[in-house]
Design a protein around this motif. Structure first.
Motif, PDB file in Angstrom:
ATOM      1  N   LYS A  66       0.871  -1.094  -0.002  1.00 55.23           N
ATOM      2  CA  LYS A  66       0.155  -0.120  -0.084  1.00 55.23           C
ATOM      3  C   LYS A  66       0.704   1.287  -0.083  1.00 55.23           C
ATOM      4  O   LYS A  66       0.437   2.280  -0.578  1.00 55.23           O
ATOM      5  N   GLU A 101       1.767   2.718  -3.246  1.00 54.82           N
ATOM      6  CA  GLU A 101       0.610   3.185  -4.052  1.00 54.82           C
ATOM      7  C   GLU A 101       0.361   4.748  -3.372  1.00 54.82           C
ATOM      8  O   GLU A 101      -0.529   5.302  -3.867  1.00 54.82           O
ATOM      9  N   ASP A 139       0.581   8.813  -2.497  1.00 58.42           N
ATOM     10  CA  ASP A 139       0.694  10.031  -3.413  1.00 58.42           C
ATOM     11  C   ASP A 139       1.914  10.467  -3.522  1.00 58.42           C
ATOM     12  O   ASP A 139       2.887  10.513  -2.890  1.00 58.42           O
ATOM     13  N   PRO A 167       5.263   8.150  -8.964  1.00 61.49           N
ATOM     14  CA  PRO A 167       4.742   8.015 -10.382  1.00 61.49           C
ATOM     15  C   PRO A 167       4.142   6.653 -10.579  1.00 61.49           C
ATOM     16  O   PRO A 167       5.038   5.749 -10.472  1.00 61.49           O
ATOM     17  N   ARG A 168       3.069   6.788 -10.913  1.00 69.96           N
ATOM     18  CA  ARG A 168       2.221   5.129 -10.931  1.00 69.96           C
ATOM     19  C   ARG A 168       3.014   4.399 -12.211  1.00 69.96           C
ATOM     20  O   ARG A 168       3.193   3.141 -11.983  1.00 69.96           O
ATOM     21  N   ALA A 169       3.650   4.970 -13.076  1.00 71.10           N
ATOM     22  CA  ALA A 169       4.183   4.201 -14.285  1.00 71.10           C
ATOM     23  C   ALA A 169       5.543   3.483 -13.877  1.00 71.10           C
ATOM     24  O   ALA A 169       5.930   2.357 -14.423  1.00 71.10           O
ATOM     25  N   CYS A 200       5.823   2.508 -10.602  1.00 70.01           N
ATOM     26  CA  CYS A 200       5.853   1.413  -9.746  1.00 70.01           C
ATOM     27  C   CYS A 200       4.988   0.382 -10.286  1.00 70.01           C
ATOM     28  O   CYS A 200       4.426  -0.495  -9.515  1.00 70.01           O
ATOM     29  N   ARG A 201       5.249  -0.071 -11.363  1.00 73.40           N
ATOM     30  CA  ARG A 201       4.758  -1.266 -11.956  1.00 73.40           C
ATOM     31  C   ARG A 201       5.981  -2.484 -12.157  1.00 73.40           C
ATOM     32  O   ARG A 201       6.923  -2.020 -12.586  1.00 73.40           O
ATOM     33  N   LEU A 214       3.113  -4.141  -9.308  1.00 75.56           N
ATOM     34  CA  LEU A 214       2.723  -3.580  -7.986  1.00 75.56           C
ATOM     35  C   LEU A 214       3.443  -4.533  -7.050  1.00 75.56           C
ATOM     36  O   LEU A 214       3.623  -5.634  -7.390  1.00 75.56           O
TER      37      LEU A 214
END
Length: 408
Positions: free
Chosen positions: A223, A226, A228, A231-233, A235-236, A238
């Motif tokens: 968690k 994930e 704020d 950068p989501r891209a 963190c792959r 997950l």
């Protein structure tokens, strides 16, 4: 695990740096009321099926044996972790006998002192066991048993603090990275520049500048990645670590196994061990995947003991037919859904982020080894004591699990 990392960072730093590292441990739960460490049953064993887990157990056993040399603080009482060297006893059914025998040979090759017992030998050593449907058993002869988790946690914390580690009560909820204000195209990596630590019961936060971040958030490590600002891209995939609730029950049985009782893992998956010296025991059992309890709180399903665990206990130990339940509690596994093993080492795209989580129930016993391993990566840039590269992030990217068959 977090306090172990902090301790080892200061130890490995030594006197080689003119200006020492400033190490901060952020504790969301400073009273540890929901911490996996203090809610565990305190076991340590070498009977694993993965080389790295066996090696970490052996390192930790040696560390705990000489704990006062490592964690002793001048002018404070010596540390007594109340180690009970009663061993682990794994029971195998006929269909699992060959696998257990092969695993024991592997453990021996790694230096673990483990013996195999036939049903006749098992009955002779532990007369209180019903050996029906047991084809073979493995028994740890050295460096296996259980200890007091609270004592170890406080020993790490006191020693780390004496070496200059700082701590604060708060929760990390956001990050600022090097890409937060960059224009496209998106970079292939980033560095964490600030961690936002939110104060307890407050909307205020303190930005903490950092050169290195270690995610040792246990059941909430996934968690945290994930949060704020990350950068989501980048963190792959997950981080596949989730909180899984596990129940522990204690009971009294005056005619139970007594002092000869080791940490028993039944063929059914139920486990139990002695708890003290007055006919008290504790135990539990992990549920099947499709029956995982809701992890949103730490309430206990008492029917689970009556309906699922007790029948298995009574079948294996006839004396347990007349046991009397005394208490219960629930705690969290930082469960790695990918392969039930810890994820250690650097994140592949967040350049200054290191991971130390996902041990799926064996984090306490591996904390001394895991802490040193991560500290070696930070301070020296490589593993030196144990080669734990296979526990890194690459296996998640490649989709190649390191399966551990000894998860309890």
């Amino acid at each position: 695990v977090g306090w172990s990392v902090a301790y080892w960072l200061k130890v490995l730093e030594g006197r080689r740096r003119q200006h020492g590292m400033r190490v901060l441990v952020v504790e969301r739960d400073p009273m540890y009321s929901r911490a996996s460490t203090v809610l565990s049953v305190g076991g340590i064993r070498q009977q694993f099926s993965l080389r790295e887990n066996i090696q970490m157990s052996r390192f930790s056993a040696s560390f705990l044996r000489d704990i006062n040399e490592h964690l002793g603080v001048p002018n404070e009482p010596p540390i007594d972790i109340q180690f009970q060297p009663s061993g682990y006893l794994f029971l195998a059914s006929p269909q699992n006998a060959a696998a257990l025998e092969a695993t024991v040979q592997f453990q021996r090759d790694e230096g673990a002192q483990v013996t195999l017992l036939s049903p006749t030998q098992l009955k002779a050593k532990f007369p209180w066991i019903n050996t029906e449907d047991v084809a073979v058993a493995s028994y740890g002869l050295e460096d296996e048993g259980w200890f007091d988790p609270w004592t170890l946690l406080n020993a790490f914390r006191r020693k780390a603090t004496s070496l200059g580690v700082q701590s604060c009560s708060g929760e990390v909820r956001a990050f600022v990275t090097s890409v937060n204000h960059m224009m496209p195209p998106a970079p292939s990596s980033a560095r964490i520049k600030y961690v936002h630590v939110y104060m307890p019961d407050s909307l205020e936060y303190q930005p903490v500048a950092c050169a290195i971040v270690v995610n040792a958030a246990g059941a909430w490590a996934g968690k945290l990645l994930e949060a704020d600002g990350l950068p989501r891209a980048l963190c792959r995939p997950l981080l596949p670590i989730q909180p899984r609730k596990r129940y522990v029950f204690t009971w009294h049985c005056p005619n139970g196994p007594g002092l000869s009782c080791p940490f028993v893992i039944d063929t059914s998956g139920a486990y139990f061990r002695r708890d003290g010296f007055a006919g008290n025991y504790l135990g539990g059992m992990s549920p099947p995947e499709e029956e995982e309890p809701d992890p949103s709180d730490l309430s206990v399903d008492h029917d689970y003991f009556q309906e699922q665990i007790w029948p298995r206990l009574a079948r294996r130990v006839p004396a347990f037919e007349s046991l009397r339940v005394q208490s219960s509690w629930a705690g969290y596994y930082d469960y790695n859904t990918f392969d039930q093993n810890g994820v250690l080492g650097p994140h592949p795209r967040l350049e200054n982020l290191f991971l130390a989580a996902g041990f799926s129930g064996h984090g306490l016993q591996h904390a001394p080894a895991a802490g040193r391993a991560v500290a070696e990566l930070v301070v020296k840039g490589r593993y030196e004591t144990l080669d734990l590269r296979r526990l890194g992030w690459d296996r998640l990217v490649d989709g190649e699990p390191l399966q551990e068959h000894g998860v309890v």
